[in-house]
Structures are given as structure tokens and as C-alpha cells.
Write an enzyme that holds these catalytic residues in place. Structure first.
Site, PDB file in Angstrom:
ATOM      1  CB  THR A  93      -1.111   0.251   1.537  1.00 36.05           C
ATOM      2  OG1 THR A  93       0.102  -0.698   2.684  1.00 36.05           O
ATOM      3  CG2 THR A  93      -1.290  -0.855   0.692  1.00 36.05           C
ATOM      4  CB  THR A  95       4.137   7.302  -0.296  1.00 35.17           C
ATOM      5  OG1 THR A  95       3.977   6.568   0.971  1.00 35.17           O
ATOM      6  CG2 THR A  95       3.239   8.559   0.038  1.00 35.17           C
ATOM      7  CB  SER A 132      -2.250  -4.384   3.240  1.00 34.30           C
ATOM      8  OG  SER A 132      -2.281  -5.083   2.529  1.00 34.30           O
ATOM      9  CG  LEU A 166       6.157  -8.308  10.704  1.00 30.44           C
ATOM     10  CD1 LEU A 166       6.837  -8.700  10.360  1.00 30.44           C
ATOM     11  CD2 LEU A 166       5.243 -10.186  10.134  1.00 30.44           C
ATOM     12  CD  GLU A 168      10.568  -5.301   7.321  1.00 28.82           C
ATOM     13  OE1 GLU A 168      12.425  -5.188   6.787  1.00 28.82           O
ATOM     14  OE2 GLU A 168       9.717  -4.860   6.228  1.00 28.82           O
ATOM     15  CE  LYS A 223       1.278  -1.701  11.058  1.00 28.08           C
ATOM     16  NZ  LYS A 223       1.646  -1.864  11.554  1.00 28.08           N
ATOM     17  CB  CYS A 279       6.588   0.731   8.204  1.00 32.26           C
ATOM     18  SG  CYS A 279       6.016  -1.090   7.767  1.00 32.26           S
ATOM     19  NE  ARG A 454      21.099   3.058  12.267  1.00 32.89           N
ATOM     20  CZ  ARG A 454      20.002   2.694  11.976  1.00 32.89           C
ATOM     21  NH1 ARG A 454      19.397   2.515  13.164  1.00 32.89           N
ATOM     22  NH2 ARG A 454      19.571   2.193  10.787  1.00 32.89           N
TER      23      ARG A 454
END
Ligand SMILES: NC(=O)c1ccc[n+]([C@@H]2O[C@H](COP(=O)([O-])OP(=O)(O)OC[C@H]3O[C@@H](n4cnc5c(N)ncnc54)[C@H](O)[C@@H]3O)[C@@H](O)[C@H]2O)c1
Ligand SMILES: O=c1ccn([C@@H]2O[C@H](COP(=O)(O)OP(=O)(O)O[C@H]3O[C@H](CO)[C@@H](O)[C@H](O)[C@H]3O)[C@@H](O)[C@H]2O)c(=O)[nH]1
Length: 483
Positions: A93, A95, A132, A166, A168, A223, A279, A454
Site C-alpha cells: 500500500t 505512498t 496490509s 511484526l 523485520e 495500526k 512503514c 548508530r
């Protein structure tokens, strides 16, 4: 036999969500046949091979245990959608790239395509599950597409929202022991029956108190809200990292101190070069667009700052590298350690490495990139693709020559560092912590820099070796402070 029995599940979309989530359902529910479908033949071929199309710790074990028993991967949508009683839709889905809402709204082309496919082949009633991430009220639109296109008026569709949470790199453990499973449905007798059916599937391995049932719109919105709030924490701590550098505070100490407050909690407070992944940005932009479309401009503006702060953080990092290296990186080789958007994945979607490399390339740098999981072709594609082009099944393949000339993919970290002026750590791969930096130092141009985006390396040890070190959100090395 329970009336909740589900015999066959089909899932449209064999991607990062469809593949692992269906594999776990198949493993946990040996009596349900689970078929994962995709229009991308190569992807299906890979799911049926020894080399799965995505890298995810623990995934092979799950797939190899269930594949051929009750888990199947196929392109035969007509047969399997026709036979299934529950259909998950887990297509991308992205942009929108053009038209109304471009750059913000969710592009539901793939979702609508999937709904039309279901309608065309359905000869029995189905439960259609939104897996989705979609804008609020998508279920309403999908119901219209399904009912208006189905050839048989006796076929009924019940739509459920069952968003996936979830992450990754930890997908298998997240799916096996989820914090919660959220299922939204219509508040009607048939809606409640459908909710119970899907709950029955998850109840094979998820405790009852972790299966939440809500109305459709709450599930869809929960979500988007979860991702917006997670991303907001990162943007907040990244904003503070800039203030730390300006004041001599240390962002790790600040994060630790505030994370001890049980109301705040310690997770998702790790300052970074910026959040990436398919996401967070997409879903916040989508949330902003939904707010705007119902007239809530102030709410939209509020959430948009989370994305703006993330862009600032990536740009700030690039500027630190350039200004630290005497205001120019033209012609300088920079070793990029890590291209994936986080460790333990080969996924590069919206990875901050793309923006950082582009920023350095724009200033004339030569980037040598090492990542243990990202294929060179993927890196070149990412660096030459237009924004948002990546999230399409038949994505972008054009590579621009000037990028090919200035970027080198290197297969080991030592060759990557050799001849470089600086190392930029952009992904928190564990293997970067155990490397022999003294050996690298000897092979680099002096002064040799490390820019740790990081904060995973031992900065004092690096300084002892002789490196000039920039650590994100930490007191600045005097070498980097302009007199
Ligand atoms: N990646 C994640 O970690 C994650 C986590 C939670 C939710 N989500 C959401 O889940 C959805 C899927 O994400 P993903 O990362 O798995 O995407 P993905 O791109 O990896 O997979 C989507 C798949 O759908 C296929 N597809 C598209 N249209 C199709 C059609 N009509 N018929 C058959 N196949 C079709 C594509 O070929 C592709 O393989 C998105 O909405 C995303 O926001 C993703
Ligand atoms: O303290 C932190 C935590 C994460 N990140 C970065 O944030 C991004 C996203 O990380 P993460 O959330 O762990 O991975 P995703 O796979 O993108 O998972 C998010 O997005 C998924 C897709 O919607 C959701 O299902 C998950 O719940 C949500 O965590 C990565 O670039 C991380 O490096 C930080 O910079 N600091």
C-alpha cells in the site's frame, strides 16, 4: 465440529508480511491449508526454493517445516481464492506518486486489484481480512468493490481488519509470541461470527487475553497510530540528540534516565541517523492525509513534524560528515558500513543509508558500501530510484551512470575501509562491533574518521587507535568543533 472451523486460508501478497505471517499460521495450525499467492512469479519461485526471497532469522525453519505439508506458495489465484474460506490481503500500500494526495496518500491500486480478483473468482461466501496497513475506512471501499463486482449475488463477503505489528528482523518471534493480535469487524451478527472465526485461528497459539476484538475503524486506526507513536519516540530522541551535541550532554545517558520512568519505558529511545523501513514514513504520511481529508489540518501538521524531524536528522548527519572533513568530501572515498534499514534484515526500503549516500554523493564523495545482507544490484537500484518508486511490484530498474561510477559495493568491511577517509556506520549490524579497527586504521587515509550513526562502536577505543570519532548525540570530539 466447531462452527468456527476454517479449512483453507489464501493470502494475496507473498512479501515481508504475507510470507512469514502465513508460514506461522500454517505451522501452528496443521489442519488448515494455507496458500500464499502473488503476481510476482520470481517471488513465488523463490518461496518454493531453498533460498527464500527474504532474509529473516528463524524463517527458514518455519517455512521448511510446513511447506508441502499445509503451506503452499502459488501464482494460481483463481483456484486458491475460489476454494478459500478466509482470504488475507497483504499487498503493498505505497505512498501515491502522482495525482491527488501525491507524496502522502496511500495508493490503494494493489488493494483494489486484489479485491477485484477475489470478486471475479468467488463462488462461495468469504471472509476477507485486511492484513496490509490501510487508511481508516478502507474496509468500506473494499466492500463496495467486492459486492459490486461479484458475479454471484448469493456470495457474501465479511471484511475484517487484522493489522500486522511484526517488525523485520524479529518477525518470527513477533508472530509466534505477539504482544497482541488485533481483529476489527462489523458490529453485526455476521460481523461478530467472522471475528470469532478468525479468533479461532489465532487461538491455536495466542493466549485469549492477547486477542483483541474491536470495531473495524478502531483496528485500522490503531495500526497507523501505533506506527506514528513509535516513530514519534525516535524523532523525539533524535531531536534531543542534536541538543546534546550542542550542550555536551550525552543522548545515551538522557535516554537511559528517561527510560527508567515507568511511564516512558526504555524501548525505542535509541538515537539514530534516522528511522527507515517501509512503514513508518509511509504510514505517518497516510495518517496525515486522512486527517487533512477530514478537515483536521492541525492534527495533520502535528504528525508531519515526526517525518520532518527524521529528514532533518539524516541531513544533519550528512552535514556533520562534510563539515568534519574540512567542508568537502569531493573525491574522497567514504566507507559506508551498513545499507539495510536495520540489522538482521536485507530490506533497504526507505533506509536512511539512501539519503545519507545521496547527500555525500551530491558533495562529490565516492561511496564504498558494505552490508552483509544487501545485494549490490539492490543498492544501485535504491540510489537511482525516484522517491516512493520502490514499493511497487514491478519496481524501478534504471540505474544512473554517475551513481554507478561513484558507488562501489564491497564484499568485506576491510576492503571497504581500505583507502577511505572515513567510515560511516549506518546500520547497527552486530558484526561491526567485533571488527579489527586498528587494522582498518592502518589502511585508511589520515586523518581517519569514524561517524557512528548508530552509537554501536567503542568510541574511546577508536580514539586510542587514532580515529577522529563523531558519535551521534554525544559530546563532540574537539577535532570536530570549529574554532
Ligand atoms: N514489512 C513490514 O514489516 C510490515 C509490517 C506490518 C505491516 N506491513 C504492511 O503490510 C503490507 C505489505 O507489506 P510487505 O512489506 O509485505 O510488502 P511487499 O512489497 O513485501 O509484499 C507485497 C506483495 O504483494 C504482491 N501483490 C501486489 N498486488 C498483488 C495482486 N493483485 N495479486 C497478488 N499479489 C500482489 C506484490 O507482488 C508483493 O510481492 C503493507 O501494507 C505494509 O504497510 C508491513
Ligand atoms: O530506538 C530505535 C528503534 C528503531 N529505530 C529505527 O526505526 C526503524 C524501524 O525499526 P523497527 O520498528 O524495529 O522495524 P520495522 O520493521 O519498520 O517495524 C515497524 O513497522 C512495522 C510495519 O508497520 C510494524 O509492524 C512494527 O510494529 C514497527 O516496529 C529502523 O530504521 C530502526 O533502526 C531507531 O532509530 N531507534
Amino acid at each position: 465440529m466447531s462452527t468456527n472451523t476454517v479449512k483453507k486460508i489464501a493470502c494475496i501478497g507473498a512479501g515481508y508480511v504475507g510470507g512469514p505471517s502465513m508460514a506461522v499460521i500454517a505451522l501452528q495450525c496443521p489442519n488448515i491449508e494455507v496458500v500464499v499467492l502473488d503476481i510476482n512469479e520470481e517471488r513465488i519461485k523463490a518461496w518454493n526454493s531453498d533460498k527464500l526471497p527474504i532474509y529473516e532469522p528463524g524463517l527458514e525453519e518455519v517455512v521448511f517445516a510446513a511447506r508441502g505439508r499445509n503451506l503452499f506458495f502459488s501464482t494460481d489465484t483463481t483456484k486458491h481464492l475460489g476454494e478459500a474460506d478466509v482470504i488475507f490481503v497483504s499487498v503493498n500500500t505505497p505512498t501515491k506518486m502522482s495525482g491527488i494526495g501525491a507524496g502522502r496518500a496511500a495508493d490503494l491500486t494493489y488493494w483494489e486489484g486484489a479485491a477485484r480478483m477475489i470478486a471475479a473468482v468467488s463462488k462461495s461466501s468469504k471472509i476477507v481480512v485486511e492484513k496490509s496497513t490501510v487508511p481508516v475506512k478502507t474496509a468500506e471501499a473494499i466492500a463496495k468493490v467486492l459486492t459490486r463486482n461479484c458475479v454471484d449475488p448469493n456470495v457474501k463477503f465479511e471484511i475484517l481488519s487484522n493489522p500486522e505489528f511484526l517488525a523485520e528482523g524479529t518477525a518470527i518471534s513477533d508472530l509466534t509470541k505477539p504482544d497482541r493480535v488485533l481483529i476489527g469487524g462489523q458490529e453485526t451478527p455476521t460481523g461478530r461470527a467472522a471475528l470469532e472465526k478468525l479468533k479461532w485461528v489465532y487461538a491455536h497459539w495466542v493466549p485469549d487475553n492477547r486477542i483483541l476484538m474491536t470495531n473495524l475503524w478502531s483496528a485500522e486506526l490503531a495500526k497507523l497510530t501505533a506506527n506514528a507513536m513509535l516513530a514519534q519516540r525516535i524523532s523525539s530522541v533524535n531531536a534531543i540528540s542534536a541538543l546534546c551535541e550542542a550542550t555536551g550532554a550525552d543522548v545515551s545517558q538522557v535516554s537511559y534516565a528517561i527510560g527508567m520512568d515507568s511511564r516512558i519505558g526504555p524501548k525505542f529511545l535509541q538515537a539514530s541517523v534516522g528511522f527507515g523501513g517501509s512503514c513508518f514514513q509511509k504510514d505517518i504520511l497516510n495518517l496525515c492525509y486522512v486527517c487533512e481529508s477530514v478537515g483536521l489540518k492541525e492534527v495533520s501538521d502535528y504528525w508531519y513534524t515526526v517525518v520532518a524531524m527524521n529528514d532533518y536528522q539524516k541531513q544533519r548527519f550528512v552535514e556533520r560528515v562534510i563539515s568534519g572533513m574540512f567542508n568537502t568530501v569531493a573525491g574522497k572515498r567514504i566507507a559506508i558500513f551498513g545499507f539495510a534499514f536495520k540489522k538482521d534484515t536485507g530490506d533497504t526500503r526507505e533506509t536512511p543509508a539512501i539519503d545519507v549516500c545521496r547527500g555525500l554523493l551530491a558533495d562529490g564523495a565516492k561511496c564504498a558500501v558494505y552490508d552483509p545482507q544487501v545485494a549490490p544490484i539492490q543498492m544501485f537500484r535504491d540510489l537511482s530510484a525516484p522517491k516512493y518508486a520502490w514499493d511497487r511490484p514491478h519496481g524501478w530498474t534504471k540505474s544512473e551512470n554517475h551513481i554507478m561510477e561513484s558507488v562501489q559495493a564491497v564484499s568485506d568491511p576491510y576492503s571497504c575501509a581500505a583507502g577511505s577517509h572515513a567510515i560511516c556506520v549506518l546500520t547497527e549490524w552486530d558484526e561491526f562491533k567485533g571488527l579489527d579497527y586498528a587494522k582498518m586504521y592502518d589502511s585508511m587515509v589520515k586523518p581517519a574518521f569514524v561517524f557512528d550513526g548508530r552509537n554501536i562502536l567503542d568510541h574511546d577505543a577508536l580514539r586510542k587507535i587514532g580515529f577522529v570519532v563523531y558519535a551521534l548525540g554525544k559530546p563532540l570530539d574537539p577535532f570536530l568543533v570549529r574554532g
